[in-house]
Each structure stands twice: as structure tokens, then as C-alpha cells.
Design a protein around this motif. Structure first.
Motif, PDB file in Angstrom:
ATOM      1  N   ASP A  42     104.011  45.280 110.499  1.00  0.00           N
ATOM      2  CA  ASP A  42     102.948  46.261 110.774  1.00  0.00           C
ATOM      3  C   ASP A  42     103.576  47.540 111.338  1.00  0.00           C
ATOM      4  O   ASP A  42     103.272  47.952 112.464  1.00  0.00           O
ATOM      5  N   ARG A  54      98.672  49.558 111.666  1.00  0.00           N
ATOM      6  CA  ARG A  54      97.295  49.541 111.130  1.00  0.00           C
ATOM      7  C   ARG A  54      96.664  48.156 111.230  1.00  0.00           C
ATOM      8  O   ARG A  54      95.453  48.042 111.424  1.00  0.00           O
ATOM      9  N   ASP A  70     103.246  50.712 110.950  1.00  0.00           N
ATOM     10  CA  ASP A  70     102.411  51.824 111.443  1.00  0.00           C
ATOM     11  C   ASP A  70     101.196  51.319 112.236  1.00  0.00           C
ATOM     12  O   ASP A  70     100.269  52.079 112.490  1.00  0.00           O
ATOM     13  N   LEU A  95      93.136  48.898 104.722  1.00  0.00           N
ATOM     14  CA  LEU A  95      93.436  49.473 106.047  1.00  0.00           C
ATOM     15  C   LEU A  95      94.184  50.800 105.909  1.00  0.00           C
ATOM     16  O   LEU A  95      95.021  50.962 105.032  1.00  0.00           O
ATOM     17  N   GLU A  96      93.865  51.720 106.818  1.00  0.00           N
ATOM     18  CA  GLU A  96      94.547  53.020 106.849  1.00  0.00           C
ATOM     19  C   GLU A  96      95.239  53.170 108.205  1.00  0.00           C
ATOM     20  O   GLU A  96      94.725  52.694 109.216  1.00  0.00           O
ATOM     21  N   PRO A  97      96.372  53.880 108.248  1.00  0.00           N
ATOM     22  CA  PRO A  97      96.967  54.131 109.572  1.00  0.00           C
ATOM     23  C   PRO A  97      96.159  55.159 110.358  1.00  0.00           C
ATOM     24  O   PRO A  97      95.387  55.927 109.773  1.00  0.00           O
ATOM     25  N   HIS A  98      96.337  55.163 111.657  1.00  0.00           N
ATOM     26  CA  HIS A  98      95.584  56.068 112.534  1.00  0.00           C
ATOM     27  C   HIS A  98      96.201  57.477 112.450  1.00  0.00           C
ATOM     28  O   HIS A  98      97.409  57.646 112.688  1.00  0.00           O
ATOM     29  N   TYR A 126      95.696  47.612 114.926  1.00  0.00           N
ATOM     30  CA  TYR A 126      94.554  48.473 115.249  1.00  0.00           C
ATOM     31  C   TYR A 126      93.257  47.869 114.700  1.00  0.00           C
ATOM     32  O   TYR A 126      92.240  47.822 115.395  1.00  0.00           O
ATOM     33  N   ALA A 127      93.310  47.414 113.468  1.00  0.00           N
ATOM     34  CA  ALA A 127      92.084  46.878 112.850  1.00  0.00           C
ATOM     35  C   ALA A 127      91.647  45.587 113.555  1.00  0.00           C
ATOM     36  O   ALA A 127      90.449  45.361 113.769  1.00  0.00           O
ATOM     37  N   PRO A 156      91.898  53.357 118.089  1.00  0.00           N
ATOM     38  CA  PRO A 156      90.920  53.432 117.004  1.00  0.00           C
ATOM     39  C   PRO A 156      89.645  54.127 117.502  1.00  0.00           C
ATOM     40  O   PRO A 156      89.296  54.005 118.679  1.00  0.00           O
TER      41      PRO A 156
END
Ligand code: PMP
Length: 425
Positions: free
Chosen positions: A352, A356, A354, A410-413, A359-360, A32
Motif C-alpha cells: 500500500d 490508499r 500510497d 480506490l484512489e490515493p489522497h 485510508y479506505a 480522508p
């Protein structure tokens, strides 16, 4: 108050003068964007970034930090040697002390050779196993990481098929796939590489079966091939010797690196008498392989390994963290998968695909002072005592709470998505 103003400026400057701003696994391009690329200092279980934010460090330099950053007895040993001489016209006499210390410490080891990085050690072991009986083929478990040389790097750019022409892939923890490979390449196999546990990125980590380890040993014995345990990452974190010693399976060669000098640059190949002849034949060297300061640090690290309760304490701390996180995740309605040994825990979320959510969560942990990696296994050091773990758990609890509030947005990286779709194609 957490801020990353200077980190962003540094990244911008770095992009201009360092390809991608940083390379290899220590690049933060897949992390991130809040994760700092550059650090200012480190002490004990803590890191400080260029903005002055402090973090409890769960990555421990990706392994080298075993006793805590700047651990006094090891620093003193290094300083004493530094004052005498470091890179000299030949090795210091303490090289003999260090080789003796390794031979005394690691069960299968009758001799030691030293180099700098894990890749030096694994590449030396590969060359050595080919020299042993003049054979070509190396058995390599698909997807395992042994370093960044052409024969083993996980990225294909700049690699030609010939670099891997004599590498044959088998399935980790699958005795049958080893049997099949030995049958197919009868009389041609030089060595078998195995990491002591499965500790790959983005996937659950686990310890292999005893049957797998024993089969690898037996097939190498029956076929006069060498068994190579790549203990670069896990070495001395799971046992006070080679990580397969508790299984009763001893390799012919083991590669150590990362934590053997608590952060000073040195790695090692440790071999049995069976492999000594080949070790005498190969030509391997490097300008800095003989520098004495890391050797002094390694001698002291081995002493600490022998004389402290670091193994028991890191395990207890890892268990404490694991239990605390499990309870918190459940209380907040998340399913956090904690796999691998608790001293090297991998943390991934269910549902999860992807990454996200993970990561968050790690961003929320980061902003509350705990540097937890979203896809690589963590490391627990001797400096991670109960107070440090409890401070972490206070942060992670708030991070789970904050994550709940963000679940809808939330968005994927983006860079990770590119990588995953390129792999899938
Ligand atoms: N083998 C394993 C199992 C590793 O984890 C690593 C490093 N992550 C290496 C080899 C390569 O070590 P280095 O990066 O020091 O070359």
C-alpha cells in the motif's frame, strides 16, 4: 445513520477564518475527507462529532486521554481545585505536592519543572542541556518528532538554517552513528535527544535495541553531555515511570506531557541532580504554566497510575485488539502490519505504497463507529475494556468486508500525494 452534513458546513466556515481550516497535526487535511475536523463531546472511550456520530476513539486526543475522557476521579480533583483558584498570582501550594509525586514516581527524577505543551518541555530540555556545560550541539535522531518549535518542527516554512545550525542529526537505534557524532563533535555536544520508541507517522513503529539506549547513556556519561528521553507521547503508556526504566537506562532529563493530567494542559521536565545546576540558571516561564487545575488533575492521574491496573489492562486490551485484527485481516485476505507496542499500535497495510488501502479501511471503520488513524499510532485508554474492543472488532470485520468490495476503485489522497511527492523531490 452516519452523516457529515454539519462537518462539511463547519469545515467551509473554518476555511474562511482559520488558516487551512485547522493547523498542525490535528488538522484533518491529510486524512480522508470523511474524518470530522470538529468534535462535540467525549466520554470514556467515545467521541461524538458535530453531526452526532459517535466513535470509539483510538486516537485519544493524540495521547492525552489515558484513563478515558472525563474520568471521574480526575475530573473531581480538577473541579475541586478550579473552585479554589486556577491561574493565580503565583502557583498553588499543590505545585510542591506534584513535584514530590513525580520525584517519587519516576526513578531518575530529583526535581520537576512544569509547562504546558510537549514542545515547551522539549525546548526547555534543549536549553537546559546547553546551559549545563555551555555547549552548543544537540544530537537529534533524523525524522523523530520533538515538537513544533523552529529547532524541531518537521515543516520547513518560516525556518532559517540558523535555527538548526547547532542541531546534528544521527540515525535512531544506530549506536555507531552516535559514536561517530561524538567523535566528530568531541567536546561540543550538549545533549542527546531520543524518543523511547520509534513512533513516527506513515512508517512501522518499533522499540529500539538495548545496545542503542546503553550506548547513548555511556557516551553522555563519558562526554558530560545530558541524555534526554522525550517521553511526551509514550510516557506512562509503557511503564509507570520513564519508558526506558524497564531497560535499566535512566536519562538525565525526561520530557513528559500529553497524558500526565489525563487531558488537562500540563507538561513537565523531570531531571536528575546532575542537571539541577543548569535548571537553576535558565529563564523559562509562561503565563499559564502555573495554573493549578491541571496540577490537581496531574496529582490525581499519578495516583491512578500508582494504584490501578491501568498498565496491565491497557496492554491486555491492546493485545486483544491486535489478535482480533490479525485474524480478521487474514480471513479477508489482507496483510495488516501492526507494529509498535500494542498499547500504542501503528496499523499499516502491506502493498500500500500510497496508503490508499489503509485510508479506505479507516473510512469504513469510521462509518461503523471506530475512529482509527490511517498513519499515526493509535492509543488504548483504560476505558477501552473488553466490551469496547469487541464492539470495535465487530466494526472492523465489516470494514474489511466493505474494503474488499472497493479494492478495484480506490484512489490515493490528493493532499497526501502532494506531500509525498514534495518529500521525494
Ligand atoms: N514530543 C513527542 C514525542 C510528541 O509526540 C509530541 C506531540 N505529538 C511532542 C513532543 C510535542 O508535544 P506538543 O504537541 O504538546 O507540543
Amino acid at each position: 445513520m452516519w452523516s457529515n452534513k454539519r462537518a462539511r458546513e463547519l469545515k467551509e466556515r473554518a476555511e474562511k477564518v482559520i488558516p487551512n481550516g485547522m493547523y498542525g497535526h490535528e488538522s484533518t487535511r491529510l486524512l480522508p475527507e470523511e474524518f470530522p475536523q470538529f468534535f462535540h463531546r467525549a466520554e470514556g472511550a467515545r467521541l461524538w462529532d458535530a453531526d452526532g456520530n459517535s466513535y470509539i476513539d483510538y486516537v485519544c486526543a493524540y495521547g492525552p486521554n489515558l484513563f478515558g475522557h472525563g474520568y471521574a476521579p480526575i475530573e473531581e480533583a480538577a473541579r475541586r481545585q478550579q473552585a479554589l483558584g486556577d491561574t493565580m498570582t503565583g502557583p498553588s501550594e499543590i505545585m510542591v505536592d506534584l513535584a514530590e509525586a513525580f520525584v517519587a514516581q519516576v526513578q531518575h527524577a530529583d526535581w520537576a519543572m512544569f509547562c504546558k505543551n510537549g514542545t515547551d518541555a522539549t525546548t526547555m530540555a534543549m536549553t537546559l542541556s546547553r546551559a549545563h556545560r555551555g555547549r552548543k550541539i544537540i544530537l537529534y535522531a533524523t525524522g523523530t518528532y520533538h515538537g513544533a518549535a523552529p529547532w524541531c518542527t518537521p515543516r520547513p516554512a518560516g525556518i532559517i538554517p540558523e535555527d538548526r545550525a547547532a542541531i546534528v542529526y544521527y540515525d535512531y537505534n544506530d549506536p555507531q552513528s552516535l559514536e561517530d557524532a561524538f567523535r566528530q563533535y568531541d567536546g561540543q555536544i550538549a545533549g542527546v535527544f531520543a524518543t523511547p520508541i520509534r513512533h513516527e507517522v506513515f512508517v512501522d513503529n518499533y522499540e529500539p535495541s538495548l545496545e542503542y539506549a546503553q550506548t547513548a547513556r555511556r557516551l553522555c556519561d563519558e562526554n558530560d553531555a545530558l541524555l534526554i528521553v522525550d517521553d511526551v507521547r509514550a510516557g506512562f503508556r509503557l511503564a509507570r515511570g520513564c519508558s526506558w526504566e524497564p531497560l535499566g537506562v535512566l536519562p538525565d532529563l525526561a520530557c513528559f506531557g500529553k497524558c500526565i493530567a489525563n487531558g488537562y494542559p500540563i507538561s513537565a521536565v523531570l531531571g536528575s541532580d546532575k542537571a539541577r545546576g543548569a535548571a537553576k540558571e535558565i529563564f523559562v516561564t509562561g503565563s499559564f504554566w502555573f495554573s493549578a487545575t491541571p496540577m490537581a488533575a496531574a496529582i490525581e492521574t499519578l495516583k491512578q497510575i500508582r494504584t490501578t491496573d491501568y498498565l496491565e489492562r491497557t496492554r491486555a486490551s491492546g493485545d486483544r485488539l491486535r489478535a482480533g485484527l490479525e485474524a480478521q485481516a487474514a480471513a479477508h485476505g489482507f496483510s495488516l502490519r501492526q507494529t509498535g507496542p500494542s498499547v500504542m499500535p501503528q496499523m499499516l497495510f502491506d502493498d500500500d505504497p500510497d496508503f490508499r488501502v489503509g485510508y479506505a479501511w479507516t473510512v469504513e471503520c469510521l462509518k461503523r463507529g471506530s475512529y482509527i488513524h490511517p498513519y499515526h499510532n493509535q492509543f488504548i485508554s483504560y476505558a477501552h475494556d473488553d466490551a469496547v474492543i469487541d464492539e470495535t472488532l465487530a466494526a472492523t470485520d465489516l470494514a474489511f468486508e466493505a474494503l474488499k468490495g472497493r479494492m478495484g476503485s480506490l484512489e490515493p489522497h490528493p493532499v497526501l500525494m502532494q506531500l509525498l511527492s514534495a518529500k521525494a523531490a
